[in-house]
Design a protein around this motif. Structure first.
Motif, PDB file in Angstrom:
ATOM      1  N   GLU A   1     -27.917 -44.302  56.956  1.00  0.00           N
ATOM      2  CA  GLU A   1     -28.688 -44.912  55.873  1.00  0.00           C
ATOM      3  C   GLU A   1     -28.425 -46.416  55.874  1.00  0.00           C
ATOM      4  O   GLU A   1     -27.320 -46.856  56.214  1.00  0.00           O
ATOM      5  CB  GLU A   1     -28.283 -44.329  54.510  1.00  0.00           C
ATOM      6  N   GLY A   2     -29.422 -47.186  55.476  1.00  0.00           N
ATOM      7  CA  GLY A   2     -29.254 -48.641  55.420  1.00  0.00           C
ATOM      8  C   GLY A   2     -30.356 -49.285  54.615  1.00  0.00           C
ATOM      9  O   GLY A   2     -31.480 -48.772  54.538  1.00  0.00           O
ATOM     10  N   ASP A   3     -30.021 -50.436  54.007  1.00  0.00           N
ATOM     11  CA  ASP A   3     -30.999 -51.174  53.200  1.00  0.00           C
ATOM     12  C   ASP A   3     -31.132 -52.627  53.645  1.00  0.00           C
ATOM     13  O   ASP A   3     -31.708 -53.447  52.935  1.00  0.00           O
ATOM     14  CB  ASP A   3     -30.612 -51.121  51.725  1.00  0.00           C
ATOM     15  N   GLY A   4     -30.616 -52.945  54.813  1.00  0.00           N
ATOM     16  CA  GLY A   4     -30.640 -54.332  55.285  1.00  0.00           C
ATOM     17  C   GLY A   4     -29.405 -55.110  54.912  1.00  0.00           C
ATOM     18  O   GLY A   4     -29.075 -56.099  55.574  1.00  0.00           O
ATOM     19  N   HIS A   5     -28.713 -54.689  53.850  1.00  0.00           N
ATOM     20  CA  HIS A   5     -27.473 -55.346  53.433  1.00  0.00           C
ATOM     21  C   HIS A   5     -26.243 -54.622  53.986  1.00  0.00           C
ATOM     22  O   HIS A   5     -25.225 -55.253  54.260  1.00  0.00           O
ATOM     23  CB  HIS A   5     -27.391 -55.410  51.910  1.00  0.00           C
ATOM     24  N   SER A   6     -26.337 -53.327  54.122  1.00  0.00           N
ATOM     25  CA  SER A   6     -25.219 -52.538  54.642  1.00  0.00           C
ATOM     26  C   SER A   6     -25.773 -51.324  55.379  1.00  0.00           C
ATOM     27  O   SER A   6     -26.927 -50.923  55.180  1.00  0.00           O
ATOM     28  CB  SER A   6     -24.270 -52.103  53.517  1.00  0.00           C
TER      29      SER A   6
ATOM     30  N   VAL B   1     -18.562 -44.123  57.112  1.00  0.00           N
ATOM     31  CA  VAL B   1     -18.329 -45.513  57.488  1.00  0.00           C
ATOM     32  C   VAL B   1     -19.378 -46.400  56.819  1.00  0.00           C
ATOM     33  O   VAL B   1     -20.580 -46.059  56.847  1.00  0.00           O
ATOM     34  CB  VAL B   1     -18.374 -45.679  59.023  1.00  0.00           C
ATOM     35  N   LEU B   2     -18.937 -47.493  56.243  1.00  0.00           N
ATOM     36  CA  LEU B   2     -19.841 -48.470  55.625  1.00  0.00           C
ATOM     37  C   LEU B   2     -19.656 -49.806  56.314  1.00  0.00           C
ATOM     38  O   LEU B   2     -18.545 -50.361  56.328  1.00  0.00           O
ATOM     39  CB  LEU B   2     -19.559 -48.589  54.130  1.00  0.00           C
ATOM     40  N   LEU B   3     -20.722 -50.341  56.897  1.00  0.00           N
ATOM     41  CA  LEU B   3     -20.671 -51.579  57.654  1.00  0.00           C
ATOM     42  C   LEU B   3     -21.587 -52.614  57.001  1.00  0.00           C
ATOM     43  O   LEU B   3     -22.756 -52.327  56.723  1.00  0.00           O
ATOM     44  CB  LEU B   3     -21.138 -51.345  59.099  1.00  0.00           C
ATOM     45  N   PRO B   4     -21.087 -53.832  56.742  1.00  0.00           N
ATOM     46  CA  PRO B   4     -21.943 -54.886  56.177  1.00  0.00           C
ATOM     47  C   PRO B   4     -22.873 -55.443  57.250  1.00  0.00           C
ATOM     48  O   PRO B   4     -22.481 -55.656  58.395  1.00  0.00           O
ATOM     49  CB  PRO B   4     -20.935 -55.938  55.701  1.00  0.00           C
ATOM     50  N   CYS B   5     -24.117 -55.684  56.867  1.00  0.00           N
ATOM     51  CA  CYS B   5     -25.119 -56.172  57.828  1.00  0.00           C
ATOM     52  C   CYS B   5     -25.458 -57.637  57.625  1.00  0.00           C
ATOM     53  O   CYS B   5     -26.172 -58.213  58.443  1.00  0.00           O
ATOM     54  CB  CYS B   5     -26.400 -55.336  57.734  1.00  0.00           C
ATOM     55  N   GLU B   6     -25.035 -58.263  56.518  1.00  0.00           N
ATOM     56  CA  GLU B   6     -25.406 -59.650  56.271  1.00  0.00           C
ATOM     57  C   GLU B   6     -24.492 -60.583  56.998  1.00  0.00           C
ATOM     58  O   GLU B   6     -23.298 -60.335  57.072  1.00  0.00           O
ATOM     59  CB  GLU B   6     -25.369 -59.929  54.768  1.00  0.00           C
TER      60      GLU B   6
END
Length: 383
Positions: A324-329, A378-383
């Motif tokens: 799952e992702g929203d562009g921020h994470s 796992v949670l990865l930041p995308c910004e």
């Protein structure tokens, strides 16, 4: 002297530009008691003060802060409103006062005797006209040269002390800069890894395949001579090249999987799931924003390592991968219905997942109760 006057001109310009904030600040001083009374009940009344303080920061090129201190802004408004207005007008008025005082001897005699007062001095005789105005002009010039720059530095110091960032804000800004720098380094590192992968895949691997094909043709040509010792050497060489190709493909997949560049994260995860010995359900939204290359590669390796652990150690009959992702994470969850009991401290590959995720400022949660399956989130930041 020229340098001193240049410095005075710059300082006067500073004081003059300060009027654009000093005059509104002076108006704010008149309603300051009302502001102080309303502030606890209506914090929005401080917005004009903060906006005025922001203009002052920009005037002196101070680094902006995210949350300006309201009370510091109020103190600055009082000091700058009362003092900045007077000092700004004084710095501007001194320059024409020098010219006016120095030119008094040229026209004072045109006025009736005992009635001329020029720039705070009374002129009645020629000796007075030739001395007092010039002394007054020299005094004004001395104030311009020494006092005006001192006042400008004091005004700048007041703005810095009351409106500048504190140690906590400076530290936060430094952390933000370091985060941006590391993100750029990671992106550059990811681009370099993709370049190495392309060079190995399209260059070295292709050359080894070509050599293997030629050796295969040579071995076929020598098949009619079974006793030829060269045929055995050619066969061994071809076997060695094929082993090297297998190792090279493993290195390429470890550097940056080609399937990521070709099919994206969703396609790569489906390919990983399809290659497992047990059924693996994959749930990836069709509109998933594509993350940065470093994040995408990390998510791929998390799924690959997790599914490898499921196959080797969990005795599970089914597994599930959710992305799952929203562009921020980007959130990656891998769960199975196996025996559980996984421990990241035992070197089962879970510690590697944590290290890879931590390098990108991500978080990894591992939940593996005995006989209740394992969940890796796992949670990865995308910004």
């Amino acid at each position: 002297m020229r340098t001193a006057f240049s410095r005075s001109i710059r300082a006067t310009a500073v004081l003059a530009s300060g009027l654009q904030t000093a005059l509104p600040a002076l108006a704010g001083v008149l309603v300051l008691p009302l502001l102080v009374l309303l502030l606890p009940f209506a914090p929005s009344v401080a917005k004009p003060v903060r906006g005025l303080a922001r203009l002052e920061r920009e005037r002196f090129a101070l680094r902006a802060v995210r949350d300006p201190a309201t009370w510091h802004a109020l103190l600055w408004m009082v000091g700058h409103g009362l003092g900045g207005t007077f000092l700004g007008l004084l710095g501007i008025a001194l320059w024409p006062a020098i010219v006016a005082s120095a030119t008094i001897p040229a026209y004072w005699w045109l006025f009736p005797p005992e009635s001329f007062t020029g720039m705070f001095v009374v002129i009645e005789t020629w000796p007075e006209a030739l001395t007092l105005p010039l002394l007054q002009a020299a005094l004004y010039a001395a104030l311009v040269v020494w006092l005006v720059p001192l006042i400008a530095r004091g005004q700048r110091g007041l703005a810095r002390s009351l409106l500048g960032p504190n140690e906590t804000e400076l530290l936060a800004q430094q952390v933000e800069r370091l985060t941006e720098t590391r993100a750029e380094a990671l992106e550059s590192h990811g681009a370099e890894l993709r370049r190495i992968e392309r060079d190995l895949h399209d260059g070295v691997q292709a050359q080894l395949v070509a050599v293997s094909v030629r050796l295969g043709l040579a071995a076929r040509a020598m098949s009619a001579e079974p006793d030829n010792p060269v045929a055995g050497l050619v066969k061994d060489a071809r076997t060695g090249i094929e082993d090297s190709l297998g190792a090279l493909r493993g290195i390429i997949r470890g550097i940056y999987p080609p399937i990521l560049a070709d099919r994206g994260l969703a396609g790569a995860v489906h390919a990983l799931a399809g290659g497992q010995r047990i059924p693996v359900t994959v749930r990836v939204p069709d509109d998933l924003p594509r993350p940065p290359a470093a994040i995408e590669a990390a998510a791929y390796f998390v799924v690959a390592e997790s599914l490898t652990n499921v196959t080797k150690h969990s005795a599970a009959g089914h597994a599930e991968v959710v992305v799952e992702g929203d562009g921020h994470s980007l959130r990656v969850t891998v769960r199975d219905d196996g025996q559980g009991g996984a421990d990241a401290e035992r070197g089962s590959g879970l510690s590697g997942i944590r290290r890879r995720v931590a390098a990108l400022d991500g978080t990894a949660r591992i939940d593996s109760p005995v006989n209740a399956g394992t969940t890796i989130e796992v949670l990865l930041p995308c910004e």
